[in-house]
Design an enzyme around this catalytic site. Structure first.
Site, PDB file in Angstrom:
ATOM      1  N   HIS A  89      -1.833  -5.961  -2.862  1.00 14.84           N
ATOM      2  CA  HIS A  89      -0.815  -5.760  -3.960  1.00 14.84           C
ATOM      3  C   HIS A  89      -0.109  -6.217  -4.527  1.00 14.84           C
ATOM      4  O   HIS A  89       0.949  -6.621  -5.504  1.00 14.84           O
ATOM      5  CB  HIS A  89      -1.583  -5.317  -4.902  1.00 14.84           C
ATOM      6  N   ASP A 134      -7.898  -3.994  -1.450  1.00 17.21           N
ATOM      7  CA  ASP A 134      -6.221  -3.942  -1.253  1.00 17.21           C
ATOM      8  C   ASP A 134      -5.679  -3.687   0.056  1.00 17.21           C
ATOM      9  O   ASP A 134      -4.496  -2.914   0.311  1.00 17.21           O
ATOM     10  CB  ASP A 134      -5.730  -2.892  -2.703  1.00 17.21           C
ATOM     11  N   GLY A 236       6.167   2.824  -6.448  1.00 19.41           N
ATOM     12  CA  GLY A 236       6.748   2.238  -5.214  1.00 19.41           C
ATOM     13  C   GLY A 236       6.310   2.597  -3.896  1.00 19.41           C
ATOM     14  O   GLY A 236       7.091   2.401  -2.924  1.00 19.41           O
ATOM     15  N   SER A 238       3.331   2.466  -3.303  1.00 17.22           N
ATOM     16  CA  SER A 238       2.203   1.324  -2.518  1.00 17.22           C
ATOM     17  C   SER A 238       2.358   0.465  -0.864  1.00 17.22           C
ATOM     18  O   SER A 238       3.862   0.162  -0.871  1.00 17.22           O
ATOM     19  CB  SER A 238       2.099   0.125  -3.814  1.00 17.22           C
ATOM     20  N   GLY A 239       1.067   0.363  -1.052  1.00 18.95           N
ATOM     21  CA  GLY A 239       1.610  -0.175   0.779  1.00 18.95           C
ATOM     22  C   GLY A 239       1.424   0.696   1.635  1.00 18.95           C
ATOM     23  O   GLY A 239       1.395   0.497   2.732  1.00 18.95           O
TER      24      GLY A 239
HETATM   25  N1  ARG Z   1      -0.194   0.907  -6.851  1.00 15.81           N
HETATM   26  C1  ARG Z   1       0.927   1.445  -7.351  1.00 15.81           C
HETATM   27  C2  ARG Z   1       2.762   0.485  -6.456  1.00 15.81           C
HETATM   28  O1  ARG Z   1       2.591  -0.227  -6.055  1.00 15.81           O
HETATM   29  C3  ARG Z   1       0.764   3.226  -6.501  1.00 15.81           C
HETATM   30  C4  ARG Z   1       0.126   3.489  -7.025  1.00 15.81           C
HETATM   31  C5  ARG Z   1      -0.291   4.850  -6.546  1.00 15.81           C
HETATM   32  N2  ARG Z   1      -0.509   5.914  -7.856  1.00 15.81           N
HETATM   33  C6  ARG Z   1      -1.065   7.176  -7.566  1.00 15.81           C
HETATM   34  N3  ARG Z   1      -1.381   7.977  -8.800  1.00 15.81           N
HETATM   35  N4  ARG Z   1      -0.554   7.693  -6.614  1.00 15.81           N
HETATM   36  O2  ARG Z   1       3.492   1.001  -5.806  1.00 15.81           O
END
Ligand code: ARG
Length: 554
Positions: A89, A134, A236, A238-239
Site C-alpha cells: 500500500h 500487503d 508513516g 507503514s512498510g
Molecule cells: N497504514 C499506515 C501507514 O501507511 C500505518 C498504520 C499503522 N497503524 C497502526 N495502528 N499500527 O503508515
C-alpha cells in the site's frame, strides 16, 4: 489511514518545522531515552533509536521531493543488498523512478545518498480495499554495502529456524521501528528514527485481534500491540519492520500495514503483514538475478548470474532464461549460477532475460542483457595454390653436332649409328616441365625408322651438373624439368642432350641428309600433371644437316 500523513504533508513547511521543533524540545525534556522500549512520546510510546539498533530499517522517499524529511513517506526493510521489503500500500502503481531509498540513516536530516529503485514488485493479489497481501519488494539499482553496523539485512523467518504454523507465538515481544507519527492526537513526525517493542497478540492459530472481526485475515495478517502503556506503530511507519529476535538473530515477522487510529488499545491493535505467509514469494523475488552476463557461442549463449546464497539458502528456485526474438527458453536452478540457451541463429541480436520462475507464483523483475550471435565465419580463404608449374612457353633447340655412320648395334644388328648433340633451352621463369619425344624418320616418305635396343639418351646441364643419365630404348619420351631463376631469359636454363641412336639398317635406308629427327613437345595442360596424354601435341621438326641456330617451338 494515511489521511493524517497527507494532511501533514499539505501543511506549510514552516508549520512542519514548528512541529519538529516542538518534538525536539519534547525529546530534550524527556531526557536521554536510549532503551529500545523506554516509554516516551515516540512512534507511539516508543523512543529514539540509533540506526544501528535496526540497521535493516530504510526510509522510502519520494524522488520528486528534495529534502529527506519531507520526502519520507514509508518505511522498509533491507533483506539483501539489493532488496527492500515494504508494504504494497506504500507504492500502489508507483513508477520505480518515483521512489528512492535511504539506508543507514537514523536522522532524516542527515546528508545521505539516495539509492534508486529499479523495480517494484507488489504481491500479485494485493487488495487495496481489504489490505490483504500487503507486501512489495523494491529492487535497488545498486547494492547496499552491508559490511558496517548501520546497514544490515534482516533475516527472513527461515522455516529451518521457525515453524510457520506456530511462529510467532502469542506474547512474543517484537520490535517495530519507523519515522511515523508519534502522537495519537496530532501529526507529529520525528526526524529521528523511533522504535517500540510491542507484543504479538495472537499466535497463528488464534484469530483474535481486537474488534476488527473479519477485516482481520488470520492467514495474511498478524496483529501486535502493548497495553502498558499503549504502544503502536502509526501513520508513516507503514512498510517498516516488525522484527523478532530469534535466538540472537533478528527476523522479519511483519510489515507495518494498517490499524484503526493508533495505539487505541485494546480495541484496535496494529495490523502487520504476516511474513511467514509470503516467505517463498519474497525469497523468489529477492533472489531472482538482478543482472546477468551473456556470452555468445556459435548457435547458443551462455547466461551467468551470481546466485544469492544467503537470503534464502533453504530455497533453490528455478531461473528461467528466455531469448527474444524466437523465444528460446532454458531453465536452471538458481544455485547453478547459469545455463546455456540453445537454438540461436548466427548474425542475430537477442535480448536475453532471466528471472526466478517458481511455484510461489512470483513475477520478479527480469534481469536482461543483449547478445549478438556472430555471423558464420566466412569460408576459410582457399589455401594458396601450390606454386604454379608453369607450362614451358618457349623451347629452343640447337643442334650442336651430329655424326652418323654405319655401325652395328650393341646386339650385333647392322645399323646406322647417329650421335646427336642437342642443346635444349627452356624459357622457364620458375620452373616448367616438358615432355619431349624423339622420333627418327625418313624425311621424304615420313616413315619412321626403327630404332634398335641399345640406343641411349644422356643429358646434363651445361653448368656441368649431371641430370639423371638414363639409358633408354627408342623411341623415347622424356620429361624434362627446367628450373629457371632469371626472368630476363639471359641465363636460360638449358641442357645438353646426347642421343646415341642405332637405326636399323634396312633396304631403302635414306641417306644421312634425309634422316630426320622429329622432336615432339608436349606441355601439360594441368601444370601439376606429368601426364601428357590429354595435352596438345606441338611438333617441331629438326632436320639433320640443317644449320639450325635456334628452333623455336611455340
Ligand atoms: N497504514 C499506515 C501507514 O501507511 C500505518 C498504520 C499503522 N497503524 C497502526 N495502528 N499500527 O503508515
Amino acid at each position: 489511514m494515511r489521511r493524517w500523513y497527507r494532511r501533514f504533508m499539505r501543511t506549510p513547511v514552516w508549520t512542519r518545522a514548528l512541529l519538529v521543533l516542538a518534538l525536539v524540545i519534547t525529546a530534550a525534556t524527556a531526557g536521554a531515552a536510549t532503551g529500545a522500549d523506554a516509554p516516551s512520546a515516540r512512534i507511539i510510546n516508543g523512543s529514539d533509536i540509533s540506526i544501528s539498533q535496526a540497521p535493516w530499517q530504510v526510509a522510502l522517499v519520494r524522488s520528486s521531493v528534495a529534502d529527506n524529511f519531507n520526502a519520507q513517506f514509508c518505511g522498509g526493510s533491507l533483506v539483501s543488498a539489493t532488496a527492500v521489503v515494504t508494504a504494497a500500500h506504500c507504492v500502489p502503481g508507483a513508477a520505480p523512478s518515483s521512489v528512492q531509498v535511504l539506508a543507514g540513516v537514523g536522522n532524516l536530516s542527515e546528508a545521505t545518498t539516495r539509492i534508486g529503485v529499479s523495480a517494484i514488485t507488489s504481491y500479485p493479489t494485493y487488495n487495496s480495499v481489504t489490505q490483504d497481501n500487503d507486501i512489495a519488494v523494491l529492487t535497488l539499482e545498486s547494492p547496499v554495502d552491508l559490511s558496517g553496523s548501520t546497514r544490515r539485512a534482516i533475516a527472513l523467518p527461515s522455516p529451518v529456524s521457525v515453524s510457520p504454523s506456530t511462529w510467532p507465538a502469542a506474547n512474543t515481544p517484537s520490535f517495530v521501528t519507523g519515522w511515523g507519527n508519534t502522537s495519537t492526537s496530532i501529526s507529529n513526525f520525528p526526524s529521528q528514527l523511533q522504535g517500540v517493542t510491542v507484543d504479538v497478540l495472537a499466535g497463528p492459530l488464534s484469530p483474535t485481534c481486537g474488534i476488527y472481526g473479519s477485516a482481520y485475515d488470520l492467514e495474511s495478517m498478524l496483529c501486535a500491540a502493548n497495553t502498558g502503556p499503549n504502544r503502536d506503530s502509526c501513520q508513516g511507519d507503514s512498510g517498516g519492520p516488525l522484527a523478532i529476535d530469534v535466538s540472537g538473530t533478528w527476523r522479519l515477522a511483519g510489515i507495518v500495514s494498517w490499524g484503526t487510529g493508533c495505539a487505541d488499545m485494546p480495541n484496535y491493535p496494529g495490523v502487520y503483514t504476516r511474513m511467514t505467509t509470503y516467505l517463498d514469494w519474497t525469497c523468489d523475488v529477492v533472489t531472482s538475478p538482478t543482472s546477468i552476463t551473456v556470452t555468445a557461442g556459435s548457435s547458443w549463449a551462455d547466461v551467468a548470474w551470481s546466485p544469492d546464497s544467503t537470503t534464502c539458502p533453504w530455497r533453490n528456485p528455478d531461473v528461467q532464461v528466455t531469448a527474444s526474438p524466437g523465444g528460446a527458453v532454458s531453465t536452471a536452478s538458481l544455485s547453478t549460477g547459469g545455463t546455456r540457451i540453445s537454438g540461436l541463429s548466427p548474425g542475430t541480436t537477442y535480448t536475453v532475460t532471466a528471472r526466478v520462475s517458481s511455484a510461489a507464483g512470483a513475477t520478479p523483475p527480469e534481469a536482461s542483457a543483449s547478445v549478438t550471435i556472430p555471423a558464420p565465419a566466412p569460408a576459410p580463404a582457399p589455401a594458396p595454390a601450390p606454386p604454379a608449374v608453369a607450362p614451358c612457353t618457349k623451347t629452343f633447340f640447337q643442334q650442336a653436332a651430329r655424326s652418323a655412320r654405319t655401325r652395328k648395334a650393341p646386339d650385333g644388328t647392322p645399323a646406322v649409328r647417329v650421335i646427336s648433340r642437342i642443346r635444349v633451352y627452356q624459357d622457364a621463369e620458375s620452373w616448367c616441365r616438358t615432355k619431349l619425344t624423339f622420333i627418327f624418320r625418313d624425311k621424304r616418305t615420313k616413315k619412321r625408322l626403327l630404332q634398335l635396343p641399345g640406343s641411349t639418351l644422356g643429358f646434363r646441364r651445361l653448368s656441368g651438373k649431371q641430370f639423371s643419365a638414363p639409358v633408354v630404348s627408342w623411341p623415347t619420351t622424356r620429361e624434362f624439368r627446367f628450373a629457371g631463376t632469371d626472368p630476363t631469359g639471359l641465363d636460360r636454363t638449358d641442357a645438353r642432350l646426347v642421343l646415341v641412336s642405332y637405326l636399323k639398317k634396312v633396304k631403302g635406308m635414306p641417306a644421312q641428309s634425309n634422316i630426320e629427327l622429329v622432336v615432339v613437345r608436349r606441355i601439360p595442360t594441368d601444370p601439376a600433371s606429368a601426364s601428357g596424354s590429354a595435352n596438345p601435341l606441338v611438333a617441331q621438326n629438326n632436320t639433320f644437316g640443317t644449320k639450325v641456330a635456334w628452333a623455336t617451338v611455340s
